[in-house]
Scaffold this motif. Sequence first.
Motif, short mmCIF file in Angstrom:
data_model
loop_
_atom_site.label_atom_id
_atom_site.label_comp_id
_atom_site.label_asym_id
_atom_site.label_seq_id
_atom_site.Cartn_x
_atom_site.Cartn_y
_atom_site.Cartn_z
N ALA A 15 40.38 35.75 48.14
CA ALA A 15 40.56 36.67 47.02
C ALA A 15 42.02 37.05 46.85
O ALA A 15 42.56 37.07 45.73
CB ALA A 15 39.71 37.92 47.23
N LEU A 16 42.69 37.35 47.95
CA LEU A 16 44.08 37.80 47.89
C LEU A 16 45.02 36.69 47.42
O LEU A 16 45.84 36.90 46.50
CB LEU A 16 44.54 38.29 49.27
N ASN A 17 44.92 35.55 48.04
CA ASN A 17 45.94 34.52 47.83
C ASN A 17 45.55 33.45 46.81
O ASN A 17 46.31 33.18 45.88
CB ASN A 17 46.28 33.86 49.18
N ASP A 18 44.37 32.87 46.96
CA ASP A 18 43.97 31.79 46.05
C ASP A 18 43.68 32.30 44.64
O ASP A 18 43.99 31.62 43.66
CB ASP A 18 42.74 31.07 46.59
N VAL A 19 43.05 33.48 44.53
CA VAL A 19 42.67 33.98 43.22
C VAL A 19 43.75 34.87 42.62
O VAL A 19 44.19 34.67 41.49
CB VAL A 19 41.32 34.75 43.29
N GLU A 360 31.21 39.07 46.00
CA GLU A 360 32.44 38.27 45.96
C GLU A 360 33.20 38.48 44.65
O GLU A 360 34.43 38.54 44.66
CB GLU A 360 32.10 36.80 46.19
N GLY A 361 32.48 38.58 43.55
CA GLY A 361 33.16 38.88 42.29
C GLY A 361 33.70 40.29 42.27
O GLY A 361 34.82 40.54 41.80
N GLY A 362 32.90 41.25 42.77
CA GLY A 362 33.35 42.64 42.82
C GLY A 362 34.56 42.83 43.70
O GLY A 362 35.41 43.68 43.43
N ALA A 535 32.56 38.16 34.83
CA ALA A 535 32.50 36.79 34.32
C ALA A 535 33.90 36.16 34.35
O ALA A 535 34.07 34.99 34.72
CB ALA A 535 31.93 36.78 32.90
N TYR A 536 34.88 36.95 33.95
CA TYR A 536 36.26 36.46 34.00
C TYR A 536 36.66 36.11 35.42
O TYR A 536 37.22 35.03 35.67
CB TYR A 536 37.19 37.53 33.41
N TRP A 537 36.35 37.02 36.35
CA TRP A 537 36.78 36.77 37.73
C TRP A 537 36.01 35.62 38.36
O TRP A 537 36.58 34.85 39.15
CB TRP A 537 36.67 38.04 38.55
N ALA A 556 31.86 24.28 46.92
CA ALA A 556 30.52 24.19 46.35
C ALA A 556 29.89 25.58 46.27
O ALA A 556 29.20 25.91 45.29
CB ALA A 556 29.65 23.27 47.20
N GLY A 557 30.12 26.38 47.30
CA GLY A 557 29.58 27.74 47.30
C GLY A 557 30.09 28.55 46.14
O GLY A 557 29.33 29.26 45.46
N LYS A 558 31.38 28.45 45.87
CA LYS A 558 31.96 29.19 44.74
C LYS A 558 31.48 28.61 43.40
O LYS A 558 31.15 29.36 42.48
CB LYS A 558 33.49 29.15 44.83
N ARG A 559 31.44 27.31 43.31
CA ARG A 559 31.04 26.67 42.05
C ARG A 559 29.60 27.04 41.70
O ARG A 559 29.30 27.43 40.56
CB ARG A 559 31.19 25.16 42.18
N GLU A 560 28.69 26.94 42.66
CA GLU A 560 27.28 27.20 42.38
C GLU A 560 27.00 28.70 42.20
O GLU A 560 26.12 29.07 41.42
CB GLU A 560 26.41 26.62 43.50
N THR A 561 27.75 29.55 42.90
CA THR A 561 27.55 30.99 42.70
C THR A 561 28.07 31.40 41.33
O THR A 561 27.47 32.26 40.66
CB THR A 561 28.25 31.80 43.80
N ALA A 562 29.17 30.81 40.89
CA ALA A 562 29.68 31.07 39.55
C ALA A 562 28.65 30.64 38.50
O ALA A 562 28.38 31.35 37.53
CB ALA A 562 31.00 30.34 39.32
#
Length: 597
Positions: A15-19, A360-362, A535-537, A556-562
């Motif tokens: 969350a801190l660095n990649d996003v 994770e989004g929050g 949704a944006y995040w 894959a975890g991020k893609r499918e959760t999104a």
Amino acid sequence: MSSSYKAPLREMRFALNDVLGADTALPAIGHDEVGPELVDAVLEEAARFAESVLAPLNEVGDREGCSLDTATGEVKTPTGFRQAYAQYVEGGWPGLTAPAEFGGQGLPQLIGFVQKEMIDSANLAWGNFPLLGHGASEALRFHGEDWQREVFLKRLVSGEWTGTMCLTEPHCGTDLGLLKTRAEPAADGRYSITGTKIFITAGDHDLAPNIVHLVLARLPDAPAGSKGISLFVVPKFKVDREGTVGRRNPVACGSLEHKMGIHGSATCVMNFDGAEGYLVGQPNKGMSHMFTMMNAARLAVGLQGLGLSERALQNALAYSRERLQSRSLSGPKLADKPADPIIVHPDVRRMLLTCKALVEGGRVMAYHAGLMVDTAEGAGDPAERERAHALVEFMTPIVKACLTEWGIECTYNALQCFGGHGYIAEHGIEQLARDARITTLYEGTTGIQALDLVGRKVLKLEGAGLKALGAMIRRFCEENAGNEALGGMVATLAKTAAEWEELTVAIAKSAARNPEEVGAASYDYLMYSGYATLAYWWARMAAAAESSTQPAGFKAGKRETARFYFERILPRTRAHAAAIRSGAGSLMDLDAEHFDA
């Protein structure tokens, strides 16, 4: 037996660095010393403290609660709480984000947000004791006199003393204009404070030798209503302008509230009987000074909802992987076992993925607000500071309300995953559900946050923060229009953002005709805003994961959760939009006398 907690450091770093790109953003706004190595060291040590010191005390605090000696007004905290606070002070945590000139370490508020999430996951009730010291520090930092900053602020920053916010009274909660606490001028610029305050978090305890109460009260010649309120600093033990501590002030805990949850946190009725205090800031400007504390506290409470959600998810996921019940509808998944783990069942997956998506989004949503707090204070460009300030103003009610509402949802879902085992105390999940319930109430209920968002942040301030966030969303959509990894997310996000703007305009027009339309639309508008922001995040998180060096499973975890978020949670905005468009009639036309007809 208590629920367990492990700090999700990989998720936090992502969350801190990649996003958010904090590893480059923080040095750009004046935090040159805050590199990856320093941040990692802080996070690792914060995780150790949360996991090994605070988490084991979570169930202890819930079982024992606090106790009051009614003869002295002294409150005793649960076993181990004092020792944990001593370690907290020894580690320098109270001053983590405070300016160096007041004895703090001067780290960004963003890093403080991450550390606070860990505390709230580990032990929410314990975390309430140092919580309001930060708000009190901010009030004294921006509104106090030099000697007040020297005498009170530095001791709050060091953790030697703790702080409170004394606002609510038996007859007035949100409507502080009704408060009756009096402040009579005394000798040498001191004031005599008399009145009763209720629901005071950490109003008394045995963790520190002195407690700095920030108290709202009325001067004798004060105007009526909220324009006649002043702010005072009233210590538990009297303190002169040189910092010398004297005898006990006539301020004491009259009783402890018996609560649904956070039993380890002292929620006090505080009686001020001619207690000696000092004016903070300007006379009759207490409300504006108070909001310096309140806004910090509201973001902090949002982190409480996030922290509880994270712990609930961790335990529900572990249980769902181990608990064997029934067979998968598509055939056995563990043929050598008498049944399959419940994580194979669609409804359990619905609950787990809902928690994962909201947590994770929050987290990114909350951390971004923390980064904007730092940017508003440290950016070199005045326009950038103004934009960041507008974003913080706009996002504060959303972070506070949505993360706490989702905290209730996530702890409920976790308990549901455990079934009957969640309802009993054995696994500690019911404690999380009870503790979460207060978070939508204190520091302003969800309804109050909604009114603040629509009435002040959108209508009065002409949506400055929404415009800034809208620009971020449009830029992202333009830059990722051809990003095949995001599928239809970009188009859906753009459509949602357009409807968000349309609903905002519609509310403004309706409010011009009928003021009741503001209150009628506010809750649904707030929740729509939360889901649209998430949704944006999630779109950004999916894009960041794909372009990162994270393992394939993580991506894959991020893609499918999104994908889950966009297909199964974002559609909640449909109901909120319909409610907004329906207007105030169905809410307001029924006569109050006919509610029981």
